[in-house]
Design an enzyme around this catalytic site. Sequence first.
Site, PDB file in Angstrom:
ATOM      1  N   ASP A 195       2.422  -2.549  -3.101  1.00  0.00           N
ATOM      2  CA  ASP A 195       1.954  -0.794  -3.527  1.00  0.00           C
ATOM      3  C   ASP A 195       0.782  -0.634  -4.844  1.00  0.00           C
ATOM      4  O   ASP A 195       0.283  -0.789  -5.066  1.00  0.00           O
ATOM      5  CB  ASP A 195       3.316  -0.468  -3.712  1.00  0.00           C
ATOM      6  N   HIS A 270       4.799   6.124  -6.740  1.00  0.00           N
ATOM      7  CA  HIS A 270       4.938   6.209  -5.605  1.00  0.00           C
ATOM      8  C   HIS A 270       5.907   4.315  -5.231  1.00  0.00           C
ATOM      9  O   HIS A 270       7.006   4.197  -5.445  1.00  0.00           O
ATOM     10  CB  HIS A 270       3.935   5.985  -4.363  1.00  0.00           C
ATOM     11  N   SER A 603       6.364   6.339   3.928  1.00  0.00           N
ATOM     12  CA  SER A 603       6.414   5.430   3.344  1.00  0.00           C
ATOM     13  C   SER A 603       7.669   4.800   2.887  1.00  0.00           C
ATOM     14  O   SER A 603       7.979   4.260   2.048  1.00  0.00           O
ATOM     15  CB  SER A 603       5.767   6.098   1.861  1.00  0.00           C
TER      16      SER A 603
END
Length: 825
Positions: A195, A270, A603
Amino acid sequence: MNSLFSMFDSFCAEIMRNKFTSKSPSHGSPASSSSVHAVSIEKTPEKVLVEKALRFAPEFDGLHCFETISGFLPRAGAESKVHIVYLGEKQHDDPEFVTESHHRMLWSLLGSKEEAHGSMVHSFRHGFSGFAAKLTESQAKKIADLPEVVHVIPDRFYKPATTRTWDYLGLSPTNPKNLLNQTNMGEQMIIGIIDSGVWPESEVFNDNEIGPVPSHWKGGCESGEDFNSSHCNKKLIGAKYFINAFLATHESFNSSESLDFISPRGYNGHGTHVATIAGGSYVPNTSYKGLAGGTVRGGAPRARIAVYKTCWYLDLDIAACSSADILKAMDEAIHDGVDVLSLSLGFEPLYPETDVRDGIATGAFHAVLKGITVVCAAGNAGPAAQTVGNTAPWILTVAATTLDRTFVTPMTLGNNKVILGQAIYTGTEVGFTSLVYPENPGNSNESFSGTCERLLINSNRTMAGKVVLCFTESPYSISVTRAAHYVKRAGGLGVIIAGQPGNVLRPCLDDFPCVAVDYELGTYILFYIRSNGSPVVKIQPSRTLIGQPVGTKVASFSSRGPNPISAAILKPDIAAPGVSILAATTTNTTFNDRGFIFLSGTSMATPTISGIVALLKALHPDWSPAAIRSAIVTTAWRTDPFGEQIFAEGSPRKPADPFDYGGGLVNPEKATKPGLVYDLGLEDYVLYMCSVGYNETSISQLVGKGTVCSYPKPSVLDFNLPSITIPNLKEEVTLTRTLTNVGPLESVYRVAVEPPLGTQVTVTPETLVFNSTTKRVSFKVSVSTTHKINTGYYFGSLTWSDSLHNVTIPLSVRTQLLPYYYDEN
């Protein structure tokens, strides 16, 4: 407005024209430009994004910005570009030997050893063989003609598509015999997160009461900008970064000026957020400004986390994740010893599974053959059909649902009617205030608009000191952001946005009151305004509501099937909560509260499944990735945990079907004892590739041994998935499935079928008997249609039951009497 867009387009183009002087990355040297697709990580909108976007184009839509940026990235030219040279299964166990063979191949092409080393970007040498290198088009064509080369493909870019989740799914440590306690919360499992990096100071990476690092771990922590090995511990045991292909493509990326860190440290939260959901440690007494209070933890709270940073931020909060960097990360993760790979990334162009242009599918194939389950996001392009990504049949693909939790925001009208809107509003109560819907009263020459995206054309006095009602057709949160910006700038005190559900609640900047309602409630408020001479409204802060009557829905953004590449392969496989998930982030992220934030998307659903997979593998270390997927799919809830039907958001909302949620909503405790599994091995994957027409040479190099496809070629319908999808039924078809017993040795299962509408389904035999010598049994399914026209898909199920287990798979059937026909009569 066109001039504003032109100004913004010029700004975007200027970003890509700037040259840079790079720092020396740790995985090789930077290279020159390449054709790419710029992409966005699914994220919380940063204040800088909103301010820049609105400054350059008040009518700007965030999604269109990404497309605009993409249009100005450098295109293919005569100069060298990054290409991925894929050689299939590695032919030698010594990684140095493999890398040297890559250099020799380049040397023979480029003419010198120095040129070869200068051209090399990555060498893939652990899980599979190949390399990324800077090549001209003619050089790429020459090397592609070599017999040992499977593919040579230009680099492409991917985009990255809690306090309640685990209680909602029934995965709680209160029962001493549950999955968490049986596996010591996954302490020996290692979850690899590919990621945008990690914020190591977050409390979710504390290693309190966690034992020594598992002995099978071979990785480590890599130093870089504001990151060194001391940032790792017994929880965060690995951290690496991969930037060479990104730098070789993005010459305009100025690493000294970028907000991102040239290290495993993540600028945006994220990667930290998804790592929290998969395996974060316990952090009690957590909330977002009082909302969603409780204990944050991951699905496997004692599992170890290994982070592989492949996504890098450009300006305007846009991230790019090179497929070459991702492949290198997957190659390293296989070597390092991860047990699960979690990728909350997606790629919009559709490529066959054996085509290395889909880097995730290629890397995942090699990982799965080595026993590593690969979990990927379905994507955030819903609710339109055929938008699902990560469709390779060896990947576990995840859709997103809501929780049984909502953040109700009471609004009291002047007629004492209380409207319960949705918001993440934690400010003070807005007392009774004038309420307005901007429209021409019939005697004015001013401009008026009640459309959220066009509120800026109203005069300030229309909205100043008032709460404004507006309507939007867009499901995206940018509509809320813009409406709040326009009203606040005009001196307004709040905004009510009426539209279709988007399942992406976010707070507005500076805690400005912005409340969402649907069209029905919005219309009720509008009629109240029009029927009252002095309409008023009071807005109270949001409150957390858990449990009934809040229902579970597949999120509107969650990408849907059917599979656009291979229609007989059901995708997505499974669904998990992915809406308004509270987890850790970076402390410099807008809207974070003490390092925690709400995010929504597939996600977030993906690491939910990754954490569950880690627990299942800890409990059943001998299960293959296919067996783990089968256990999850065949035991899933097809209702919510309270027995209520799951709906799929869209226009209109409808009952969810397998193209929305695959097998259903994940049921972790049931998955521990599925009874039977639909297993797959290398030979099954080879038969699948033969059945869908891939050439024998590519398959042979992919699997590392000679492959000859049978003639007539096998049927894709016989691929042993925990689902049956027939996209083109005309004459009766008969297909085969094989079940493996993982329950009690002496077991007898009987079949029950819910046939799709207008189809006849026959199963032979109707009873399966397992014992100490019979552990695998096959059965046949015959399906015929009674329809006289081409139809859409109808859905049913097939269940094998004994006294303890119900092993259920979805049936999806479409009648196609006239094939290859586009029906628009």
